[in-house]
Write a protein that holds these residues in place. Sequence first.
Motif, mmCIF file in Angstrom:
data_model
loop_
_atom_site.group_PDB
_atom_site.id
_atom_site.type_symbol
_atom_site.label_atom_id
_atom_site.label_comp_id
_atom_site.label_asym_id
_atom_site.label_seq_id
_atom_site.Cartn_x
_atom_site.Cartn_y
_atom_site.Cartn_z
ATOM 1 N N ARG A 37 0.814 -1.225 0.000
ATOM 2 C CA ARG A 37 0.000 0.000 0.000
ATOM 3 C C ARG A 37 0.843 1.269 0.000
ATOM 4 N NH1 ARG A 37 -5.531 -0.678 1.729
ATOM 5 N NH2 ARG A 37 -6.038 -2.896 1.908
ATOM 6 N N VAL A 38 1.867 1.287 -0.817
ATOM 7 C CA VAL A 38 2.702 2.480 -0.910
ATOM 8 C C VAL A 38 2.194 3.357 -2.051
ATOM 9 C CG1 VAL A 38 4.718 1.275 -0.023
ATOM 10 C CG2 VAL A 38 4.392 1.458 -2.506
ATOM 11 N N LEU A 39 2.559 4.621 -1.986
ATOM 12 C CA LEU A 39 2.279 5.529 -3.089
ATOM 13 C C LEU A 39 3.373 5.304 -4.133
ATOM 14 C CD1 LEU A 39 1.101 9.159 -2.749
ATOM 15 C CD2 LEU A 39 2.861 8.565 -4.400
ATOM 16 N N TYR A 40 3.017 4.691 -5.252
ATOM 17 C CA TYR A 40 4.048 4.233 -6.179
ATOM 18 C C TYR A 40 4.446 5.285 -7.205
ATOM 19 C CZ TYR A 40 -0.511 2.670 -7.971
ATOM 20 O OH TYR A 40 -1.830 2.586 -8.311
ATOM 21 N N GLY A 41 3.574 6.222 -7.534
ATOM 22 C CA GLY A 41 3.954 7.303 -8.437
ATOM 23 C C GLY A 41 4.617 6.805 -9.705
ATOM 24 N N ARG A 42 5.860 7.251 -9.936
ATOM 25 C CA ARG A 42 6.609 6.852 -11.130
ATOM 26 C C ARG A 42 7.591 5.718 -10.856
ATOM 27 N NH1 ARG A 42 8.429 12.483 -14.172
ATOM 28 N NH2 ARG A 42 6.330 13.357 -14.468
ATOM 29 N N LEU A 43 7.540 5.109 -9.678
ATOM 30 C CA LEU A 43 8.479 4.043 -9.366
ATOM 31 C C LEU A 43 8.305 2.866 -10.330
ATOM 32 C CD1 LEU A 43 8.210 3.977 -5.460
ATOM 33 C CD2 LEU A 43 10.053 4.957 -6.836
ATOM 34 N N PRO A 44 9.406 2.239 -10.737
ATOM 35 C CA PRO A 44 9.313 1.084 -11.640
ATOM 36 C C PRO A 44 8.828 -0.156 -10.897
ATOM 37 C CG PRO A 44 11.581 1.438 -10.985
ATOM 38 C CD PRO A 44 10.808 2.596 -10.421
ATOM 39 N N GLY A 45 8.376 -1.137 -11.650
ATOM 40 C CA GLY A 45 8.033 -2.428 -11.069
ATOM 41 C C GLY A 45 6.623 -2.547 -10.543
ATOM 42 N N PHE A 46 5.764 -1.566 -10.817
ATOM 43 C CA PHE A 46 4.383 -1.638 -10.337
ATOM 44 C C PHE A 46 3.458 -1.892 -11.528
ATOM 45 C CE2 PHE A 46 6.336 0.347 -6.710
ATOM 46 C CZ PHE A 46 5.635 -0.176 -5.637
ATOM 47 N N GLY A 47 3.152 -3.176 -11.717
ATOM 48 C CA GLY A 47 2.262 -3.581 -12.791
ATOM 49 C C GLY A 47 0.863 -3.865 -12.277
ATOM 50 N N LEU A 48 -0.017 -4.259 -13.171
ATOM 51 C CA LEU A 48 -1.394 -4.523 -12.809
ATOM 52 C C LEU A 48 -1.532 -5.794 -11.975
ATOM 53 C CD1 LEU A 48 -3.331 -3.768 -16.120
ATOM 54 C CD2 LEU A 48 -2.841 -2.211 -14.213
ATOM 55 N N SER A 49 -2.508 -5.780 -11.094
ATOM 56 C CA SER A 49 -2.898 -6.988 -10.366
ATOM 57 C C SER A 49 -3.761 -7.843 -11.292
ATOM 58 C CB SER A 49 -3.706 -6.600 -9.126
ATOM 59 O OG SER A 49 -4.936 -5.991 -9.517
ATOM 60 N N GLU A 50 -4.124 -9.016 -10.819
ATOM 61 C CA GLU A 50 -5.032 -9.865 -11.614
ATOM 62 C C GLU A 50 -6.343 -9.135 -11.869
ATOM 63 O OE1 GLU A 50 -7.244 -14.251 -11.372
ATOM 64 O OE2 GLU A 50 -5.708 -13.697 -9.899
ATOM 65 N N ARG A 51 -6.852 -8.483 -10.818
ATOM 66 C CA ARG A 51 -8.085 -7.710 -10.982
ATOM 67 C C ARG A 51 -7.864 -6.537 -11.953
ATOM 68 N NH1 ARG A 51 -11.667 -6.719 -6.479
ATOM 69 N NH2 ARG A 51 -9.817 -6.917 -5.155
ATOM 70 N N GLY A 52 -6.660 -5.932 -11.876
ATOM 71 C CA GLY A 52 -6.349 -4.812 -12.754
ATOM 72 C C GLY A 52 -6.379 -5.192 -14.220
ATOM 73 N N HIS A 53 -5.896 -6.404 -14.534
ATOM 74 C CA HIS A 53 -5.956 -6.865 -15.919
ATOM 75 C C HIS A 53 -7.409 -7.040 -16.372
ATOM 76 C CE1 HIS A 53 -1.727 -7.497 -16.924
ATOM 77 N NE2 HIS A 53 -1.541 -7.964 -15.701
ATOM 78 N N GLN B 216 4.164 4.888 2.650
ATOM 79 C CA GLN B 216 2.769 4.716 3.015
ATOM 80 C C GLN B 216 2.259 6.071 3.488
ATOM 81 O OE1 GLN B 216 2.869 1.556 5.949
ATOM 82 N NE2 GLN B 216 2.576 -0.023 4.397
ATOM 83 N N MET B 217 1.278 6.599 2.826
ATOM 84 C CA MET B 217 0.874 7.989 3.038
ATOM 85 C C MET B 217 0.447 8.262 4.473
ATOM 86 S SD MET B 217 0.962 10.616 1.199
ATOM 87 C CE MET B 217 0.513 12.335 1.420
ATOM 88 N N ARG B 218 -0.274 7.353 5.073
ATOM 89 C CA ARG B 218 -0.776 7.604 6.436
ATOM 90 C C ARG B 218 0.362 7.774 7.430
ATOM 91 N NH1 ARG B 218 -6.031 3.573 7.253
ATOM 92 N NH2 ARG B 218 -7.350 4.543 5.644
ATOM 93 N N ARG B 219 1.421 7.021 7.221
ATOM 94 C CA ARG B 219 2.588 7.155 8.104
ATOM 95 C C ARG B 219 3.415 8.376 7.733
ATOM 96 N NH1 ARG B 219 5.035 0.960 8.617
ATOM 97 N NH2 ARG B 219 3.172 0.012 9.582
ATOM 98 N N ALA B 220 3.537 8.634 6.446
ATOM 99 C CA ALA B 220 4.409 9.719 5.982
ATOM 100 C C ALA B 220 3.960 11.081 6.484
ATOM 101 C CB ALA B 220 4.468 9.712 4.459
ATOM 102 N N VAL B 221 2.656 11.314 6.548
ATOM 103 C CA VAL B 221 2.183 12.636 6.965
ATOM 104 C C VAL B 221 2.406 12.886 8.456
ATOM 105 C CG1 VAL B 221 0.472 12.780 5.127
ATOM 106 C CG2 VAL B 221 -0.184 11.784 7.326
ATOM 107 N N LEU B 222 2.689 11.838 9.212
ATOM 108 C CA LEU B 222 2.957 11.996 10.640
ATOM 109 C C LEU B 222 4.428 12.263 10.926
ATOM 110 C CD1 LEU B 222 0.720 9.100 12.048
ATOM 111 C CD2 LEU B 222 0.165 11.531 11.891
ATOM 112 N N ASN B 223 5.270 12.120 9.920
ATOM 113 C CA ASN B 223 6.708 12.329 10.076
ATOM 114 C C ASN B 223 7.042 13.797 9.813
ATOM 115 O OD1 ASN B 223 9.513 12.409 9.883
ATOM 116 N ND2 ASN B 223 9.643 10.449 8.826
ATOM 117 N N PRO B 224 7.585 14.517 10.808
ATOM 118 C CA PRO B 224 7.888 15.943 10.613
ATOM 119 C C PRO B 224 8.816 16.227 9.438
ATOM 120 C CG PRO B 224 8.014 15.359 12.931
ATOM 121 C CD PRO B 224 7.860 14.073 12.180
#
Length: 211
Positions: A19-35, A95-103
């Motif tokens: 559940r990370v924010l993947y943006g332009r990071l490589p290696g993030f393809g479709l899931s089975e549901r995504g296909h 992970q966005m929920r954790r990232a926003v808590l980090n100063p």
Amino acid sequence: MVAAQIHLVRHGEVFNPDRVLYGRLPGFGLSERGHKMAAAAANDLLARDRKYGTLIASPLQRTQESAAPVAALLGLTPVLDERVIEPHNHFEGKQMRRAVLNPRNWPALRDPNLPSWGEPYGSIVTRMMAAIEHAWKTTSSGDAVIVSHQLPIWMVHRYLADEALRHDPRKRRCALSSITTLEKVGDRFVEVEYRDPAAELAAGSLDVGAV
């Protein structure tokens, strides 16, 4: 001749168990549901009984995989275009929920009008509209299909609707594998239709790729 319509297709669900924010990071393809979602979008386009002349895709893996069933069903060869890519983002890989808590990340949140965490909204509009105009002009007959990402498509929607570009990311009307259709009226593009052909597959899907 020019394109009759421009169809902005969002990619399907991405395999993202962390559940990370993947943006332009490589290696993030479709899931089975995504296909399956991508296939639903392709079938929707085919069922419209329209002619298609151009297929454009963002160079990221998830959009190329989402363009594949469109290419197969419509008999088109995808052309990659950097102008329709996902915006860069300070929070990529986090992970966005954790990232926003980090100063350490708070400076990136200082101005949601730009936004300060990534590419300015105005910049996204400029490159997307340039890609749309190019697709319209260079499609000799039929429609053009552009496979892109949620935020770029949503920025086009808000720009064409004369709405403020600043918005709540949680309230975007741009579902996975949705299709936003444009036509040119006079010297301006207008949105003429929005469809969500993968709606029946959406229950339980994960959609946390961008801010």
